[in-house]
Structures are given as C-alpha cells and as structure tokens.
Motif scaffolding. Structure first.
Motif, PDB file in Angstrom:
ATOM      1  N   VAL A 179       0.839  -1.205   0.000  1.00 50.52           N
ATOM      2  CA  VAL A 179       0.000   0.000   0.000  1.00 50.52           C
ATOM      3  C   VAL A 179       0.877   1.260   0.000  1.00 50.52           C
ATOM      4  N   ASP A 180       1.986   1.197   0.713  1.00 44.97           N
ATOM      5  CA  ASP A 180       2.908   2.335   0.722  1.00 44.97           C
ATOM      6  C   ASP A 180       3.426   2.625  -0.696  1.00 44.97           C
ATOM      7  N   ILE A 181       3.796   1.550  -1.413  1.00 42.53           N
ATOM      8  CA  ILE A 181       4.281   1.729  -2.795  1.00 42.53           C
ATOM      9  C   ILE A 181       3.141   2.271  -3.681  1.00 42.53           C
ATOM     10  N   MET A 182       1.915   1.800  -3.445  1.00 37.26           N
ATOM     11  CA  MET A 182       0.775   2.271  -4.256  1.00 37.26           C
ATOM     12  C   MET A 182       0.493   3.747  -4.003  1.00 37.26           C
ATOM     13  N   GLU A 183       0.546   4.152  -2.723  1.00 37.53           N
ATOM     14  CA  GLU A 183       0.280   5.569  -2.405  1.00 37.53           C
ATOM     15  C   GLU A 183       1.321   6.458  -3.077  1.00 37.53           C
ATOM     16  N   ARG A 184       2.574   6.033  -3.010  1.00 36.10           N
ATOM     17  CA  ARG A 184       3.654   6.843  -3.594  1.00 36.10           C
ATOM     18  C   ARG A 184       3.642   6.757  -5.119  1.00 36.10           C
ATOM     19  N   GLY A 185       3.381   5.548  -5.637  1.00 39.86           N
ATOM     20  CA  GLY A 185       3.339   5.363  -7.092  1.00 39.86           C
ATOM     21  C   GLY A 185       2.218   6.175  -7.720  1.00 39.86           C
ATOM     22  N   ALA A 186       1.089   6.257  -7.033  1.00 41.34           N
ATOM     23  CA  ALA A 186      -0.077   6.972  -7.574  1.00 41.34           C
ATOM     24  C   ALA A 186       0.196   8.466  -7.725  1.00 41.34           C
ATOM     25  N   LYS A 187       1.217   8.960  -6.995  1.00 41.21           N
ATOM     26  CA  LYS A 187       1.547  10.396  -7.089  1.00 41.21           C
ATOM     27  C   LYS A 187       2.393  10.708  -8.314  1.00 41.21           C
ATOM     28  N   ILE A 188       3.041   9.685  -8.885  1.00 44.05           N
ATOM     29  CA  ILE A 188       3.921   9.992 -10.028  1.00 44.05           C
ATOM     30  C   ILE A 188       3.304   9.630 -11.377  1.00 44.05           C
ATOM     31  N   VAL A 189       2.088   9.104 -11.350  1.00 41.65           N
ATOM     32  CA  VAL A 189       1.376   8.860 -12.615  1.00 41.65           C
ATOM     33  C   VAL A 189      -0.029   9.450 -12.495  1.00 41.65           C
ATOM     34  N   ASP A 190      -0.718   9.573 -13.622  1.00 39.44           N
ATOM     35  CA  ASP A 190      -2.094  10.087 -13.561  1.00 39.44           C
ATOM     36  C   ASP A 190      -3.052   8.986 -13.123  1.00 39.44           C
ATOM     37  N   LYS A 191      -2.773   7.770 -13.616  1.00 40.12           N
ATOM     38  CA  LYS A 191      -3.617   6.635 -13.222  1.00 40.12           C
ATOM     39  C   LYS A 191      -2.698   5.461 -12.930  1.00 40.12           C
TER      40      LYS A 191
ATOM     41  N   THR B 187      11.952   2.678  -3.543  1.00 42.58           N
ATOM     42  CA  THR B 187      12.575   1.955  -2.426  1.00 42.58           C
ATOM     43  C   THR B 187      11.599   1.893  -1.257  1.00 42.58           C
ATOM     44  N   THR B 188      11.648   0.766  -0.579  1.00 40.51           N
ATOM     45  CA  THR B 188      10.699   0.542   0.494  1.00 40.51           C
ATOM     46  C   THR B 188      10.842   1.580   1.606  1.00 40.51           C
ATOM     47  N   ASN B 189       9.730   1.842   2.229  1.00 39.88           N
ATOM     48  CA  ASN B 189       9.723   2.636   3.448  1.00 39.88           C
ATOM     49  C   ASN B 189      10.369   1.745   4.524  1.00 39.88           C
ATOM     50  N   VAL B 190      11.402   2.239   5.216  1.00 40.02           N
ATOM     51  CA  VAL B 190      12.140   1.348   6.131  1.00 40.02           C
ATOM     52  C   VAL B 190      11.239   0.637   7.135  1.00 40.02           C
ATOM     53  N   LYS B 191      10.154   1.284   7.524  1.00 39.24           N
ATOM     54  CA  LYS B 191       9.323   0.631   8.535  1.00 39.24           C
ATOM     55  C   LYS B 191       8.582  -0.591   7.987  1.00 39.24           C
ATOM     56  N   TYR B 192       8.550  -0.723   6.655  1.00 39.79           N
ATOM     57  CA  TYR B 192       7.877  -1.891   6.062  1.00 39.79           C
ATOM     58  C   TYR B 192       8.850  -2.828   5.349  1.00 39.79           C
ATOM     59  N   SER B 193      10.139  -2.570   5.478  1.00 39.21           N
ATOM     60  CA  SER B 193      11.103  -3.277   4.636  1.00 39.21           C
ATOM     61  C   SER B 193      11.155  -4.782   4.894  1.00 39.21           C
ATOM     62  N   PHE B 194      10.742  -5.211   6.066  1.00 39.27           N
ATOM     63  CA  PHE B 194      10.813  -6.640   6.409  1.00 39.27           C
ATOM     64  C   PHE B 194       9.505  -7.359   6.094  1.00 39.27           C
ATOM     65  N   ILE B 195       8.504  -6.617   5.605  1.00 42.29           N
ATOM     66  CA  ILE B 195       7.180  -7.225   5.393  1.00 42.29           C
ATOM     67  C   ILE B 195       7.082  -7.854   4.007  1.00 42.29           C
TER      68      ILE B 195
END
Ligand code: ADP
Length: 167
Positions: free
Chosen positions: A18-30, A118-126
């Motif tokens: 979800v962290d990657i999706m939230e950040r990814g959604a900011k760099i594309v339109d869809k 790159t992963t958010n460090v707090k989720y890197s082990f998940i």
C-alpha cells in the motif's frame, strides 16, 4: 495521460504494497494494480479475493484501479495504454530478479520504463510470504496488513488454509 501499472501477486496485500501504491499513484495520472492470475506460487487467496482485498485497501487512493491479468506484463501494458511499470525494492536480494525482469520487459517492449521505489524502512521486512506463514500458525498480522482488510484476511486465510486450489 501517464498510466502506470504496479504488477504483483499480492497474496495478500501488505502495508508495504500500500505504501508503494500511495507513492506510485503520485507519479502517474492513473495507477493500475495488476494482480497476476497465473502466478506459480500456490496462492493462499484466490485472484478474486486478492482483487477484493486490494480494492478495500486502496479505497482512499482516487487514481487507482485494481484488475487481474494473465500472460505477459508487456501485453497487459499495451492493452491498458500504460508505459510505466512501478516496482518496489526492499533489499539487495530483490534487485537481481527485478533487474532481470525490467531488462526482459524492455527488450520485449522498448517504449516502456520500469520505475523502482525503495521501500519505506518501517515496512522493509514485510512480505506476503511472512504474512501467510503467520496466518498458517494462527499468529497476529495486524502490524503487517492494512487495518481495512484485517478481518477479511483472517476470515479468508482461515477458510482457505489447507486448500491447494488457490487460483
Ligand atoms: P511478486 O511480484 O514477486 O509476486 P509481490 O506481489 O509480493 O511480489 O510484490 C509486488 C511488488 O511489491 C514487488 O515489486 C515487490 O518488490 C514489492 N514489495 C513487496 N513487499 C514490499 C515492501 N514491504 N516494501 C516495498 N515493496 C514491496
């Protein structure tokens, strides 16, 4: 319009995804979350269940769409008019495989680019694998998966547990 695809098995979705999706959604339109139908990993959750969990977990991100796909990622990109693939990198161990995939995809479809976040460090082990291991042993996954899907994951994970026909 800049369309990106975030492909994966998402078996099940985790806080790292979800962290990657939230950040990814900011760099594309869809951003299209592409849920792999033909994964060879003997999934715990069916593709329909994975899609439903992802829809709930991403309901707060307006420019996200979740859909299943099978076959080659490059064919899915062409079908959706997408030129960007988003992938997450947790550690060096992810890198070798990700580099190979990115290069293979670009040789099949030179117009596309893979963008690594790159992963958010707090989720890197998940990982989904760890979540499934914990579920199989009746443990607590509340620090690993979004709160919005926690009950569904316990329910589905419990009822699917032991079934080998996950796809
Ligand atoms: P796969 O595509 O190998 O089945 P997943 O469905 O588990 O992998 O993950 C899809 C993508 O999300 C991959 O790019 C993976 O590296 C990334 N990812 C998985 N977990 C995390 C995490 N905790 N933090 C960042 N990225 C992650």
């Amino acid at each position: 319009m800049r369309i990106g695809v975030y492909p994966g098995s998402f078996d099940p979705v985790t806080l790292g995804h979800v962290d990657i999706m939230e950040r990814g959604a900011k760099i594309v339109d869809k951003l299209i979350v592409g849920v792999l139908l033909n994964g060879t990993k003997n999934p715990m959750f069916t593709v329909q269940q994975r899609v439903e969990l992802l829809k709930k977990a991403t309901a707060h991100i307006p420019n996200i769409q979740v859909c299943p796909f099978e076959g080659l990622l490059v064919d899915f990109l062409k079908q959706e008019g997408a030129g960007i693939v988003i992938r997450g990198l947790r550690a060096v161990t992810d890198f070798e495989y990700e580099l190979q995939m990115a290069q293979a995809n670009r040789s099949l479809y030179p117009a596309m680019e893979t963008v690594f976040l790159t992963t958010n460090v707090k989720y890197s082990f998940i990982s989904s694998t760890i979540v499934k291991d914990i579920l199989r042993h009746g443990g607590d996954v509340s620090h690993f998966v979004p709160r919005s899907v926690l009950d569904s994951i316990y329910f589905l994970g419990g009822s699917n547990h032991g079934s080998s026909d996950g796809n």
